[in-house]
Scaffold this motif. Structure first.
Motif, mmCIF file in Angstrom:
data_model
loop_
_atom_site.group_PDB
_atom_site.id
_atom_site.type_symbol
_atom_site.label_atom_id
_atom_site.label_comp_id
_atom_site.label_asym_id
_atom_site.label_seq_id
_atom_site.Cartn_x
_atom_site.Cartn_y
_atom_site.Cartn_z
ATOM 1 N N ARG A 254 -6.305 -0.074 3.061
ATOM 2 C CA ARG A 254 -6.739 0.465 1.228
ATOM 3 C C ARG A 254 -7.481 -0.793 0.491
ATOM 4 O O ARG A 254 -5.724 -1.755 0.493
ATOM 5 N N THR B 125 0.819 -0.815 0.253
ATOM 6 C CA THR B 125 0.174 0.221 0.246
ATOM 7 C C THR B 125 0.728 1.492 0.231
ATOM 8 O O THR B 125 1.582 1.338 1.335
ATOM 9 N N ILE C 217 -10.905 -6.541 -9.825
ATOM 10 C CA ILE C 217 -10.005 -5.049 -10.696
ATOM 11 C C ILE C 217 -8.871 -5.507 -11.457
ATOM 12 O O ILE C 217 -9.301 -7.007 -11.839
ATOM 13 N N PRO D 215 -7.181 -3.763 -2.084
ATOM 14 C CA PRO D 215 -6.417 -3.908 -3.647
ATOM 15 C C PRO D 215 -6.633 -2.842 -5.077
ATOM 16 O O PRO D 215 -7.793 -2.967 -5.295
ATOM 17 N N ASP D 216 -5.802 -1.886 -6.050
ATOM 18 C CA ASP D 216 -6.559 -1.357 -6.468
ATOM 19 C C ASP D 216 -6.128 -2.330 -8.001
ATOM 20 O O ASP D 216 -6.790 -1.914 -9.102
ATOM 21 N N MET D 217 -5.405 -3.009 -8.123
ATOM 22 C CA MET D 217 -4.617 -4.137 -9.672
ATOM 23 C C MET D 217 -4.556 -4.899 -8.151
ATOM 24 O O MET D 217 -3.146 -4.972 -7.340
ATOM 25 N N TRP E 44 -11.649 -11.149 -7.797
ATOM 26 C CA TRP E 44 -10.972 -9.854 -7.041
ATOM 27 C C TRP E 44 -11.471 -9.088 -8.158
ATOM 28 O O TRP E 44 -11.627 -9.127 -9.457
ATOM 29 N N ARG F 69 -1.134 6.990 -2.806
ATOM 30 C CA ARG F 69 -2.356 6.192 -3.929
ATOM 31 C C ARG F 69 -3.334 5.547 -4.253
ATOM 32 O O ARG F 69 -4.288 5.629 -4.198
ATOM 33 N N ARG F 70 -2.258 4.408 -4.629
ATOM 34 C CA ARG F 70 -2.594 2.950 -4.768
ATOM 35 C C ARG F 70 -2.521 1.621 -4.002
ATOM 36 O O ARG F 70 -1.156 1.720 -3.178
ATOM 37 N N THR F 71 -3.101 0.576 -3.592
ATOM 38 C CA THR F 71 -2.724 -0.605 -2.891
ATOM 39 C C THR F 71 -2.422 -1.994 -4.386
ATOM 40 O O THR F 71 -3.388 -2.153 -5.512
#
Length: 284
Positions: free
Chosen positions: A60, A30, A83, A62-64, A81, A33-35
């Protein structure tokens, strides 16, 4: 089943490997801005348990996600997921070849016969999925070759294709600021399509690559995180074994003798004896 989670560095939370169904380590890295999620898990259930822990801790989500290689225990959780998923081109090819097929007893037996998976994998898939056989193969959204870099906001991750005996698509993930190297299963032997086997030259190449990062922590997918000193000590007998095989080839008796002399032992430990067999089964 009790699940173990650990914050191993300022930016990294892992879900430890579980050996009952051969679940590998999952990691959430993390930044500001993103995880980034390393490996999808063995099933949507595996993925869900990690997500629940992240939510419980207020992390946060995961974003990807990135895959270290295609093997079922690392990739079959992708459908859990929603993402974007990133994978090497050879990983994408392997998953595409499995897409749309069924996972009945007969169909898994065909995969074993073809050398795509092993009988051990069949047993673990049965345990992970129960009688439903409800395996869903999802395809990656982003495909790379060589290496790809992710800026998470104050945290930089590099996903690098390294290949190796275990799987030709094997990748490692390096978290620069935390000096943590996720090795996936890259240092493992070949496990599908015949006896377990190692190439001594290939193993030494990968080990040199791993040490070249200057990491402070190393994480293998089915092991526990180790600091640099412990990791090198743990791998030292295996490095020596590979070098002995490089010199004496497939002369098993001489290789065993040299290793006994190196370790000052009358008999080699069971894991190293298995290692000798893996190298003897490798390329000549």
């Amino acid at each position: 089943m009790e699940h173990k989670f650990e914050q191993i560095s300022p930016h990294i939370l892992i879900m430890h490997a579980e050996h009952a169904t051969d679940r590998p380590v999952l990691a959430a890295i993390t930044g500001e801005r993103r995880t980034l999620l390393m490996d999808a898990g063995a099933s949507p259930a595996h993925a869900g348990q990690f997500r629940e822990e992240l939510e419980r801790r207020g992390c946060r989500l995961p974003d990807m996600l990135v895959l270290t290689h295609w093997h079922w225990d690392h990739s079959f959780g992708m459908s859990g997921w929603d993402i974007p998923a990133v994978a090497h081109e050879e990983t994408a090819e392997a998953l595409a070849a499995l897409s749309g097929r069924g996972w009945s007893e007969e169909e898994m037996a065909e995969l074993v016969q073809a050398g795509t998976i092993s009988e051990a994998s069949v047993q673990h898939i049965r345990l992970e999925y129960g009688d439903s056989g409800a395996v869903t193969i999802r395809q990656p959204d982003i495909i790379f070759t060589g290496r790809i870099t992710f800026d998470l906001g104050g945290v930089t991750c590099e996903l690098i294709h390294v290949g190796g005996d275990h799987s030709a698509d094997s990748c490692v993930l390096y978290v620069q600021e935390d000096k943590v190297l996720f090795l996936g299963d890259a240092l493992g032997p070949s496990v599908y399509g015949g006896p377990y086997k190692y190439s001594s030259t290939g193993f030494l190449r990968l080990l040199e690559m791993a040490y070249g990062f200057g990491a402070e922590w190393y994480v293998e997918s089915h092991g526990v995180p180790m600091n640099d000193q412990d990791f090198r000590a743990d791998l030292a007998p295996w490095e020596r074994l590979a070098r002995v095989v490089d010199v004496f080839g497939h002369n098993r008796e001489r290789v065993v003798l040299e290793m006994k002399d190196y370790l000052k032992l009358e008999e080699l430990p069971g894991d190293l004896l298995k290692g000798v067999d893996y190298f003897m089964a490798g390329p000549k």
